[in-house]
Structure formats: C-alpha cells, structure tokens
Motif scaffolding. Structure first.
Motif, PDB file in Angstrom:
ATOM      1  N   PRO A  82       0.836  -1.208   0.000  1.00 12.73           N
ATOM      2  CA  PRO A  82       0.000   0.000   0.000  1.00 12.73           C
ATOM      3  C   PRO A  82       0.872   1.259   0.000  1.00 12.73           C
ATOM      4  O   PRO A  82       1.997   1.240   0.476  1.00 12.73           O
ATOM      5  CB  PRO A  82      -0.811  -0.109   1.292  1.00 12.73           C
ATOM      6  N   LYS A  83       0.319   2.313  -0.562  1.00 10.94           N
ATOM      7  CA  LYS A  83       1.016   3.606  -0.553  1.00 10.94           C
ATOM      8  C   LYS A  83       1.299   4.008   0.887  1.00 10.94           C
ATOM      9  O   LYS A  83       0.544   3.670   1.801  1.00 10.94           O
ATOM     10  CB  LYS A  83       0.143   4.692  -1.178  1.00 10.94           C
ATOM     11  N   ALA A  84       2.373   4.744   1.080  1.00 13.05           N
ATOM     12  CA  ALA A  84       2.740   5.223   2.411  1.00 13.05           C
ATOM     13  C   ALA A  84       1.570   5.960   3.058  1.00 13.05           C
ATOM     14  O   ALA A  84       0.842   6.697   2.402  1.00 13.05           O
ATOM     15  CB  ALA A  84       3.947   6.146   2.311  1.00 13.05           C
ATOM     16  N   ASN A  85       1.391   5.728   4.333  1.00 14.42           N
ATOM     17  CA  ASN A  85       0.377   6.384   5.156  1.00 14.42           C
ATOM     18  C   ASN A  85      -1.061   6.076   4.740  1.00 14.42           C
ATOM     19  O   ASN A  85      -1.965   6.819   5.072  1.00 14.42           O
ATOM     20  CB  ASN A  85       0.592   7.901   5.188  1.00 14.42           C
ATOM     21  N   THR A  86      -1.279   4.989   4.011  1.00 15.97           N
ATOM     22  CA  THR A  86      -2.652   4.650   3.626  1.00 15.97           C
ATOM     23  C   THR A  86      -3.151   3.390   4.315  1.00 15.97           C
ATOM     24  O   THR A  86      -4.356   3.128   4.295  1.00 15.97           O
ATOM     25  CB  THR A  86      -2.789   4.442   2.101  1.00 15.97           C
ATOM     26  N   CYS A  87      -2.242   2.627   4.915  1.00 15.01           N
ATOM     27  CA  CYS A  87      -2.662   1.373   5.541  1.00 15.01           C
ATOM     28  C   CYS A  87      -1.630   0.968   6.592  1.00 15.01           C
ATOM     29  O   CYS A  87      -0.779   0.111   6.357  1.00 15.01           O
ATOM     30  CB  CYS A  87      -2.809   0.278   4.500  1.00 15.01           C
ATOM     31  N   GLU A  88      -1.729   1.571   7.746  1.00 15.57           N
ATOM     32  CA  GLU A  88      -0.764   1.307   8.807  1.00 15.57           C
ATOM     33  C   GLU A  88      -0.735  -0.175   9.215  1.00 15.57           C
ATOM     34  O   GLU A  88       0.294  -0.720   9.556  1.00 15.57           O
ATOM     35  CB  GLU A  88      -1.074   2.163  10.046  1.00 15.57           C
ATOM     36  N   GLY A  89      -1.887  -0.845   9.141  1.00 16.69           N
ATOM     37  CA  GLY A  89      -1.975  -2.236   9.547  1.00 16.69           C
ATOM     38  C   GLY A  89      -1.090  -3.172   8.740  1.00 16.69           C
ATOM     39  O   GLY A  89      -0.642  -4.198   9.233  1.00 16.69           O
ATOM     40  N   ALA A  90      -0.826  -2.815   7.497  1.00  9.03           N
ATOM     41  CA  ALA A  90       0.017  -3.667   6.646  1.00  9.03           C
ATOM     42  C   ALA A  90       1.469  -3.667   7.134  1.00  9.03           C
ATOM     43  O   ALA A  90       2.219  -4.585   6.823  1.00  9.03           O
ATOM     44  CB  ALA A  90      -0.028  -3.186   5.207  1.00  9.03           C
TER      45      ALA A  90
END
Length: 146
Positions: free
Chosen positions: A135-143
């Motif tokens: 995922p793009k930076a800052n779009t899915c912290e859970g990943a």
C-alpha cells in the motif's frame, strides 16, 4: 507469539492456497503468497477492512469475483493440503516475512515485466513470475504491523 490467530483448519486452507497460487515457484514463492494472505488479515484497511479470519481473506469477493484466482478457477486449490505446504503455512502464520512480500497486500503474474504500480499501489519487488505491491505510504498502517 504468532502474527495472527489461527486453527488447524486455517493451516490446511492456507496451505492449499499457497500451493495453488505458487507451487511452481517453490517453497519461497509459496511462503510469499502466504505472507500476502496474513498481511491482508492484519491490514484492516481499504479492500481488506473488517476481515477477521484466514477463511474470510481466502474467500473474499471483490468486484463480483473471488480475490484469488485459484479459488475462482479451482485448479489445485481444491486438492488436499500436503504436509510440506502445511509446514510453510504455519511458518507464515507464526513469523515469516521477507521482501518483496513483507508488506505486500497484492501480487499477480503479468506474464510480462512488472508494472511500476498496480491499481495505484507501488511495486515492492518480484519473485520469479509474481510481482508484489504494497500500500502507498500512510494509507494502511496495519500492513506494516508485525
């Protein structure tokens, strides 16, 4: 400490998926597919928000189709899991993460060069025939959580 909660049934299901999607890419390729499955469960964002189990990840429907081609088309997904794939699945569920699938939520085989993005997500790397995307930076912290 394991990465996600799982049952023996989850191990067998994930093992079947890993084999169906990447048997031709050897043990490392199967581990990478397994890692994407675990990452989707941990991510809890975007297309993967609200998924609570390995089973939900594997049988997720997006755009009217199953997310994984092996479930959609059947191929070897519906064969029983072998012990070697079960060991690999358990390894991925417990701790295994490596580049290029370390943070990846998507992969596919383009039968050509890997495109620099996949549905606007950045290319993380390639292993044999599969291209991996995070995922793009800052779009899915859970990943990015263990």
């Amino acid at each position: 400490m394991t990465r996600v909660k799982y049952t023996d049934s989850d191990i067998a299901l994930m093992a079947r998926m890993m084999r169906a999607e990447a048997e031709g890419e050897g043990k490392l390729g199967m581990l990478m597919v397994g890692n994407v499955i675990v990452n989707r469960l941990k991510a809890n964002c975007g297309d993967f928000e609200g998924l609570k189990s390995i089973r939900q990840v594997i049988f997720q429907v997006q755009g009217g189709n199953y997310s994984f081609e092996a479930v959609q088309k059947g191929n070897v997904f519906y064969n029983r899991a072998r012990n070697v794939e079960k060991r690999l699945a358990k390894q991925t569920l417990n701790y295994w993460r490596e580049h290029p699938s370390k943070y990846a939520l998507w992969y596919f085989n383009p039968y050509a060069a890997c495109p620099p993005t996949w549905y606007d997500q950045p290319f993380a790397g390639q292993f044999k025939q599969h291209c991996y995307y995070e995922p793009k930076a800052n779009t899915c912290e859970g990943a990015y959580r263990y």
